[in-house]
Design an enzyme around this catalytic site. Structure first.
Site, PDB file in Angstrom:
ATOM      1  N   ASP A  24       0.862  -0.975  -0.246  1.00 52.24           N
ATOM      2  CA  ASP A  24       0.414  -0.428   0.118  1.00 52.24           C
ATOM      3  C   ASP A  24       1.066   1.081   0.024  1.00 52.24           C
ATOM      4  OD1 ASP A  24      -2.371   1.534  -0.045  1.00 52.24           O
ATOM      5  OD2 ASP A  24      -3.044   1.154   1.941  1.00 52.24           O
ATOM      6  N   ASN A  72     -11.065  -2.683  -5.715  1.00 45.67           N
ATOM      7  CA  ASN A  72     -10.458  -1.830  -6.697  1.00 45.67           C
ATOM      8  C   ASN A  72     -10.771  -1.525  -8.169  1.00 45.67           C
ATOM      9  OD1 ASN A  72      -6.569  -3.037  -4.743  1.00 45.67           O
ATOM     10  ND2 ASN A  72      -7.848  -0.800  -4.710  1.00 45.67           N
TER      11      ASN A  72
HETATM   12  C1  IPE Z   1      -5.450  -2.669  -0.106  1.00 47.00           C
HETATM   13  O1  IPE Z   1      -4.846  -1.678  -0.494  1.00 47.00           O
HETATM   14  C2  IPE Z   1      -5.254  -3.237  -1.427  1.00 47.00           C
HETATM   15  C3  IPE Z   1      -4.092  -4.024  -2.196  1.00 47.00           C
HETATM   16  C4  IPE Z   1      -3.153  -3.885  -1.556  1.00 47.00           C
HETATM   17  C5  IPE Z   1      -4.846  -4.833  -3.478  1.00 47.00           C
HETATM   18  P1  IPE Z   1      -6.177  -0.142  -0.662  1.00 47.00           P
HETATM   19  O2  IPE Z   1      -5.575   0.643  -0.943  1.00 47.00           O
HETATM   20  O3  IPE Z   1      -7.224  -0.916  -2.021  1.00 47.00           O
HETATM   21  O4  IPE Z   1      -7.421  -0.572   0.962  1.00 47.00           O
HETATM   22  P2  IPE Z   1      -8.215   0.448   0.994  1.00 47.00           P
HETATM   23  O5  IPE Z   1      -8.728   1.288   0.637  1.00 47.00           O
HETATM   24  O6  IPE Z   1      -6.681   1.437   1.563  1.00 47.00           O
HETATM   25  O7  IPE Z   1      -8.728   0.079   2.404  1.00 47.00           O
HETATM   26  C1  IPE Z   2      -1.242  -0.377  -3.326  1.00 45.14           C
HETATM   27  O1  IPE Z   2      -1.578   1.152  -3.354  1.00 45.14           O
HETATM   28  C2  IPE Z   2      -1.728  -1.038  -4.596  1.00 45.14           C
HETATM   29  C3  IPE Z   2      -2.874  -1.355  -4.732  1.00 45.14           C
HETATM   30  C4  IPE Z   2      -4.012  -1.306  -4.270  1.00 45.14           C
HETATM   31  C5  IPE Z   2      -3.195  -1.344  -6.449  1.00 45.14           C
HETATM   32  P1  IPE Z   2      -2.738   2.456  -3.434  1.00 45.14           P
HETATM   33  O2  IPE Z   2      -2.962   2.499  -5.230  1.00 45.14           O
HETATM   34  O3  IPE Z   2      -3.247   1.793  -2.870  1.00 45.14           O
HETATM   35  O4  IPE Z   2      -2.134   3.210  -3.043  1.00 45.14           O
HETATM   36  P2  IPE Z   2      -2.153   5.148  -2.468  1.00 45.14           P
HETATM   37  O5  IPE Z   2      -3.178   3.858  -1.136  1.00 45.14           O
HETATM   38  O6  IPE Z   2      -3.712   5.883  -3.079  1.00 45.14           O
HETATM   39  O7  IPE Z   2      -1.666   5.572  -1.910  1.00 45.14           O
HETATM   40 MG    MG Z   3      -3.947   2.552  -0.399  1.00 46.72          MG
END
Ligand code: IPE
Ligand code: IPE
Ligand code: MG
Length: 246
Positions: A24, A72
């Site tokens: 994340d 997602n």
């Molecule tokens: C969790 O991350 C999903 C993945 C790492 C693929 P998100 O960034 O989607 O989670 P939330 O929305 O902050 O809970």
């Molecule tokens: C994790 O990084 C990757 C996926 C969830 C696919 P994010 O895209 O959630 O990054 P933030 O949370 O917006 O910084």
């Molecule tokens: Mg995220």
């Protein structure tokens, strides 16, 4: 000797068998640099490769990445497309990269909504690596913990209707076998980067007794030393599983 051992050293006799990672912070990493979110995802993919290599060298038996959640899909289409392209690229390269390594690759999650090209590549890599057994690399792609439980429930209902399984024989073990993770042991350690402290619908059944480790490091900045820090912290925990831990 044990007394002299520095507490900065990993105890290889107490390695977590299964480490799961909620990657994340890719988006924030990019935004802080004035870059598009896609740049963060590309940098994140490099970090994934580095950590796979490192975990493999350490001797971790099962390594799981949460790559794309069932939620997602609600992101802008351009971002979803960019992510799907990265997964396809990774799975294409994994076919070669795993040749000289003993890594089995398994993708967990729903295939519904994935492109035929991606599904085809998933099947190819899984088949290509099926007999490898030093480390299993699990990639949770289009995965949701609730969806995982629901699909297992449907398999159970099917098997009961077919007479393969009696209602009274529905045990945790029978249920577990029908989850996407099937024969994979539950995660011992779950790492989440970027400072968020939630499970976001990841392996919710499988994490009943998992140790959690949260770090503020954004995923593209996550290095081998951060992984080691998580292992060291894990090795200080006392797991009790409801008992007295003696
Ligand atoms: C969790 O991350 C999903 C993945 C790492 C693929 P998100 O960034 O989607 O989670 P939330 O929305 O902050 O809970
Ligand atoms: C994790 O990084 C990757 C996926 C969830 C696919 P994010 O895209 O959630 O990054 P933030 O949370 O917006 O910084
Ligand atoms: Mg995220």
């Amino acid at each position: 000797m044990a007394l002299l051992k520095k507490n900065t050293e990993i105890d290889f006799s107490k390695l977590p068998q299964h480490v799961a990672i909620i990657v994340d912070g890719n988006g924030r990493w990019a935004e802080r640099r004035g870059l598009p979110r896609s740049a963060g995802h590309r940098e994140g993919a490099k970090a994934v490769r580095r950590i796979i290599e490192h975990a493999y060298n350490l001797g971790i038996r099962y390594l799981t990445f949460f790559a794309f959640s069932s939620e997602n899909w609600s992101r802008p289409k351009e971002e979803v497309d960019e992510l799907m392209k990265l997964y396809l690229d990774y799975l294409k390269s994994a076919e070669n990269e795993t040749n000289d390594k003993n890594i089995r690759v398994k993708i967990i999650g729903s295939r519904i909504g994935l492109s035929p090209e991606l599904i085809n590549q998933i099947d190819k890599v899984e088949k290509h690596t099926a007999d490898k057994d030093k480390m299993t690399l699990l990639i949770a792609l289009n995965y949701g913990g609730r969806q995982d439980i629901l699909q297992a429930v449907k398999k159970i209902v099917d098997d009961v209707q077919k007479g393969i399984l009696n209602k009274d024989d529905i045990t945790e073990e029978e249920f577990r076998k029908r989850l996407y993770t099937e024969d994979i042991p539950d995660p011992d350690l779950m790492i989440r980067t970027s400072g968020e402290m939630r499970i976001s619908n990841f392996l919710i059944w499988q994490c009943s007794y998992t140790e959690f480790y949260f770090t503020d490091v954004l995923w593209p900045d996550f290095r081998e030393k951060h992984f080691n820090e998580a292992i060291l912290e894990y090795q200080k925990r006392q797991r009790r599983f409801g008992g007295l831990g003696k």
